[in-house]
Design an enzyme around this catalytic site. Structure first.
Site, PDB file in Angstrom:
ATOM      1  N   ASP A 125     -28.110  36.177 -89.778  1.00  0.00           N
ATOM      2  CA  ASP A 125     -27.633  36.933 -90.936  1.00  0.00           C
ATOM      3  C   ASP A 125     -27.009  38.244 -90.462  1.00  0.00           C
ATOM      4  O   ASP A 125     -27.622  38.970 -89.680  1.00  0.00           O
ATOM      5  CB  ASP A 125     -28.792  37.209 -91.897  1.00  0.00           C
ATOM      6  CG  ASP A 125     -28.297  37.682 -93.247  1.00  0.00           C
ATOM      7  OD1 ASP A 125     -27.130  37.440 -93.587  1.00  0.00           O
ATOM      8  OD2 ASP A 125     -29.097  38.303 -93.970  1.00  0.00           O
ATOM      9  N   HIS A 132     -21.926  48.040 -98.706  1.00  0.00           N
ATOM     10  CA  HIS A 132     -23.373  47.790 -98.744  1.00  0.00           C
ATOM     11  C   HIS A 132     -24.089  48.651 -97.708  1.00  0.00           C
ATOM     12  O   HIS A 132     -25.106  49.293 -98.011  1.00  0.00           O
ATOM     13  CB  HIS A 132     -23.649  46.308 -98.488  1.00  0.00           C
ATOM     14  CG  HIS A 132     -25.104  45.979 -98.366  1.00  0.00           C
ATOM     15  ND1 HIS A 132     -25.962  45.976 -99.443  1.00  0.00           N
ATOM     16  CD2 HIS A 132     -25.854  45.643 -97.283  1.00  0.00           C
ATOM     17  CE1 HIS A 132     -27.182  45.645 -99.030  1.00  0.00           C
ATOM     18  NE2 HIS A 132     -27.145  45.438 -97.736  1.00  0.00           N
ATOM     19  N   GLU A 197     -29.846  39.106-102.089  1.00  0.00           N
ATOM     20  CA  GLU A 197     -28.654  39.556-101.397  1.00  0.00           C
ATOM     21  C   GLU A 197     -27.610  38.460-101.584  1.00  0.00           C
ATOM     22  O   GLU A 197     -27.794  37.331-101.122  1.00  0.00           O
ATOM     23  CB  GLU A 197     -28.946  39.832 -99.910  1.00  0.00           C
ATOM     24  CG  GLU A 197     -29.868  41.047 -99.755  1.00  0.00           C
ATOM     25  CD  GLU A 197     -30.013  41.560 -98.337  1.00  0.00           C
ATOM     26  OE1 GLU A 197     -29.738  40.794 -97.386  1.00  0.00           O
ATOM     27  OE2 GLU A 197     -30.402  42.733 -98.182  1.00  0.00           O
ATOM     28  N   GLU A 199     -24.513  36.572-100.682  1.00  0.00           N
ATOM     29  CA  GLU A 199     -23.810  36.452 -99.409  1.00  0.00           C
ATOM     30  C   GLU A 199     -22.996  35.156 -99.366  1.00  0.00           C
ATOM     31  O   GLU A 199     -23.189  34.251-100.176  1.00  0.00           O
ATOM     32  CB  GLU A 199     -24.805  36.459 -98.241  1.00  0.00           C
ATOM     33  CG  GLU A 199     -25.764  37.661 -98.274  1.00  0.00           C
ATOM     34  CD  GLU A 199     -26.510  37.874 -96.974  1.00  0.00           C
ATOM     35  OE1 GLU A 199     -26.104  37.291 -95.944  1.00  0.00           O
ATOM     36  OE2 GLU A 199     -27.489  38.636 -96.988  1.00  0.00           O
ATOM     37  N   ASP A 231     -29.973  35.671 -99.854  1.00  0.00           N
ATOM     38  CA  ASP A 231     -30.959  36.100 -98.857  1.00  0.00           C
ATOM     39  C   ASP A 231     -32.017  36.933 -99.575  1.00  0.00           C
ATOM     40  O   ASP A 231     -31.984  38.159 -99.574  1.00  0.00           O
ATOM     41  CB  ASP A 231     -30.239  36.915 -97.767  1.00  0.00           C
ATOM     42  CG  ASP A 231     -31.198  37.517 -96.764  1.00  0.00           C
ATOM     43  OD1 ASP A 231     -32.283  36.951 -96.567  1.00  0.00           O
ATOM     44  OD2 ASP A 231     -30.853  38.563 -96.179  1.00  0.00           O
ATOM     45  N   ARG A 235     -38.320  44.162-100.524  1.00  0.00           N
ATOM     46  CA  ARG A 235     -37.952  45.468 -99.959  1.00  0.00           C
ATOM     47  C   ARG A 235     -39.146  46.271 -99.483  1.00  0.00           C
ATOM     48  O   ARG A 235     -39.028  47.053 -98.522  1.00  0.00           O
ATOM     49  CB  ARG A 235     -37.174  46.274-101.002  1.00  0.00           C
ATOM     50  CG  ARG A 235     -35.887  45.636-101.474  1.00  0.00           C
ATOM     51  CD  ARG A 235     -34.906  45.428-100.349  1.00  0.00           C
ATOM     52  NE  ARG A 235     -33.650  44.855-100.834  1.00  0.00           N
ATOM     53  CZ  ARG A 235     -32.735  44.322-100.031  1.00  0.00           C
ATOM     54  NH1 ARG A 235     -32.918  44.299 -98.723  1.00  0.00           N
ATOM     55  NH2 ARG A 235     -31.627  43.815-100.538  1.00  0.00           N
ATOM     56  N   GLN A 238     -40.304  44.633 -96.221  1.00  0.00           N
ATOM     57  CA  GLN A 238     -39.246  44.915 -95.238  1.00  0.00           C
ATOM     58  C   GLN A 238     -39.307  46.373 -94.762  1.00  0.00           C
ATOM     59  O   GLN A 238     -39.206  46.665 -93.568  1.00  0.00           O
ATOM     60  CB  GLN A 238     -37.897  44.610 -95.877  1.00  0.00           C
ATOM     61  CG  GLN A 238     -36.684  44.826 -94.984  1.00  0.00           C
ATOM     62  CD  GLN A 238     -35.360  44.649 -95.749  1.00  0.00           C
ATOM     63  OE1 GLN A 238     -35.349  44.323 -96.933  1.00  0.00           O
ATOM     64  NE2 GLN A 238     -34.260  44.867 -95.064  1.00  0.00           N
ATOM     65  N   LYS A 251     -37.986  38.864 -95.244  1.00  0.00           N
ATOM     66  CA  LYS A 251     -36.810  38.018 -95.442  1.00  0.00           C
ATOM     67  C   LYS A 251     -37.124  36.526 -95.285  1.00  0.00           C
ATOM     68  O   LYS A 251     -36.442  35.690 -95.867  1.00  0.00           O
ATOM     69  CB  LYS A 251     -35.748  38.359 -94.378  1.00  0.00           C
ATOM     70  CG  LYS A 251     -35.219  39.774 -94.428  1.00  0.00           C
ATOM     71  CD  LYS A 251     -34.136  39.889 -95.469  1.00  0.00           C
ATOM     72  CE  LYS A 251     -33.354  41.184 -95.299  1.00  0.00           C
ATOM     73  NZ  LYS A 251     -32.284  41.276 -96.296  1.00  0.00           N
ATOM     74  N   THR A 255     -34.561  31.522 -98.022  1.00  0.00           N
ATOM     75  CA  THR A 255     -33.132  31.831 -98.106  1.00  0.00           C
ATOM     76  C   THR A 255     -32.486  30.647 -98.807  1.00  0.00           C
ATOM     77  O   THR A 255     -32.619  29.512 -98.343  1.00  0.00           O
ATOM     78  CB  THR A 255     -32.515  31.995 -96.703  1.00  0.00           C
ATOM     79  OG1 THR A 255     -33.261  32.984 -95.976  1.00  0.00           O
ATOM     80  CG2 THR A 255     -31.053  32.413 -96.791  1.00  0.00           C
ATOM     81  N   GLU A 358     -29.263  48.196-104.619  1.00  0.00           N
ATOM     82  CA  GLU A 358     -28.075  49.010-104.888  1.00  0.00           C
ATOM     83  C   GLU A 358     -27.835  49.152-106.394  1.00  0.00           C
ATOM     84  O   GLU A 358     -27.533  50.240-106.887  1.00  0.00           O
ATOM     85  CB  GLU A 358     -26.842  48.381-104.243  1.00  0.00           C
ATOM     86  CG  GLU A 358     -26.844  48.393-102.731  1.00  0.00           C
ATOM     87  CD  GLU A 358     -25.747  47.480-102.194  1.00  0.00           C
ATOM     88  OE1 GLU A 358     -24.653  47.974-101.918  1.00  0.00           O
ATOM     89  OE2 GLU A 358     -26.006  46.256-102.069  1.00  0.00           O
TER      90      GLU A 358
END
Ligand code: CA
Length: 411
Positions: A125, A132, A197, A199, A231, A235, A238, A251, A255, A358
């Site tokens: 990844d 971002h 996420e 992607e 993904d 948080r 992480q 993570k 996925t 975000e």
């Protein structure tokens, strides 16, 4: 990456702007109703063509290359076979004489079970959206440089967990783990900051030998196509675990990838120049004189049916070709089924951010959905769907396969 050609006319009665029309023809793995055996399928409209079933009668030479329970053999077969297979399928769908045979091998999409389209070998990844990366810098390291010192010189990435890549539609169990509270206490429990996420993933077909880097110009010799990726990210887990070695359990719990892989051949009209790079990358990453390898994909993120973001993929700083060149520049080999993902796709505008960290600015700015629901991060029962469109020949638009996932409570 040849010039865009007009799509042939299919005998299927599809609207000209159908996102899965004759110009697209993505591949997946499916099991028909009442038959547990998974096989390779091609999506056309809202139907799935049993590729081997049709080939047995229409072009038996293809059978050894496409049989099996997923795309693995086709991926390994390489660009000539990819092109021949795609041309054959397009021919069957436009040739009236083939119609009775093809129709006998078409299944309603809603009636089939979709499976992971290929065996995921290694999963990498990246972190290639400048918007971002800058947003995360502002959120996590306020007052410091937004980008890490390496960011403009190389596509930052990490090796993920291939065994927990799941197909769209698979429920995602809220992961548990260690986190540090605002008071500094270290506790264990279900994540309270579960995120997405949005992607784009690249699917590798042709392997490369150990010790031989894959140069920028060899991208299409190895990469079969693209899929959408979510993904999922915890948080809080992480944020506590990631220093100094990067993402790990925050993570690796899941996925999600789309059930459909769009071949590069369907993206002839979608290539665009990436944003200008400053500083100029080192020669092995320098694509200034190469054909454009950015992709003009428009992503859309929905939460519980409401659109929350429209991330623009064309603005990604590092392209898939650069990511592939970078991940092999040390001589690391490629395997059939390798998946490498772009990193969260975010644009410059607030409505273009591909993650809730975000969109809610790390929880400080909750978002309110049209039905009054308020969110910072994901709650149990929430469902996220990521879709995307790409330009196709003649001004048409194709739609990538969606990636869908629903959060279920922690065990
Ligand atoms: Ca990611």
């Amino acid at each position: 990456m040849t010039a865009a050609r007009s799509a042939p006319h299919t005998w299927l009665h599809l609207p000209a702007n159908h996102p899965f029309g004759i110009a697209h023809l993505p591949y997946g793995a499916f099991a028909p109703p009442g038959d547990p055996r998974t096989r390779v399928g091609v999506r056309i409209g809202d139907a799935v063509l049993d590729l081997v079933g049709a080939a047995v009668q229409l072009d038996p030479r293809l059978v050894p290359l496409i049989e099996g329970d997923n795309l693995d053999r086709l991926l390994a077969a390489g660009p000539e076979t990819w092109a021949a297979t795609r041309a054959a399928v397009a021919g069957w769908l436009t040739d009236g004489e083939a119609r009775p045979i093809v129709e006998a091998h078409l299944f309603e999409l809603a009636a089939v079970r979709l499976e992971l389209p290929f065996t995921v070998a290694d999963y990498v990844d990246f972190y290639s959206s400048e918007h971002h990366a800058r947003n995360l810098g502002r959120i996590l390291r306020p007052g410091q440089e937004e980008l890490p010192p390496n960011w403009l010189h190389l596509p930052v990435g990490y090796h993920g967990r291939a065994g927990t890549v799941v197909v769209s539609g698979t429920d995602v169990t809220r992961p548990s783990g260690q986190r540090r509270t605002a008071d500094g206490e270290v506790v264990f429990g279900p994540t309270t900051r579960l995120d997405i996420e949005a992607e784009v993933g690249y699917v590798v077909g042709v392997p490369s030998p150990l010790g031989s880097p894959v140069p920028l110009g060899a991208f299409a010799d190895h990469v079969f196509g693209i899929c959408l990726v979510n993904d999922w990210s915890a948080r809080d887990i992480q944020g506590w675990e990631y220093q100094p070695l990067g993402p790990f359990l925050g993570k690796s719990f899941a996925t999600s990838v789309s059930a459909w892989v769009t071949p590069l051949a369907a993206l002839d009209a979608a290539w665009v120049a990436p944003p200008p790079r400053d500083p100029r990358p080192l020669p092995y990453l320098d694509d200034a004189d190469a054909a454009p390898t950015g992709l003009d994909l428009r992503l859309k993120v929905r939460l519980n049916g409401h659109s929350v973001a429209r991330p623009p993929f064309a603005q990604m700083y590092w392209t898939g070709a650069q990511q592939l060149a970078h991940l092999t520049v040390n001589g690391a080999s490629l395997r059939t089924g390798d998946l490498f993902a772009s990193g969260t796709v975010s644009g410059p505008e607030p409505g273009e951010r591909g993650s809730f960290i975000e969109l809610s600015w790390n929880g400080a700015e909750p978002i309110t959905l049209p039905d009054g629901q308020v969110r910072t991060f994901l709650e149990d029962g929430d469902e996220v769907v990521i879709t995307a469109t790409a330009p196709a020949p003649d001004g048409a638009v194709i739609g990538l396969g969606e990636v869908r996932g629903r959060i279920v409570p922690a065990h």
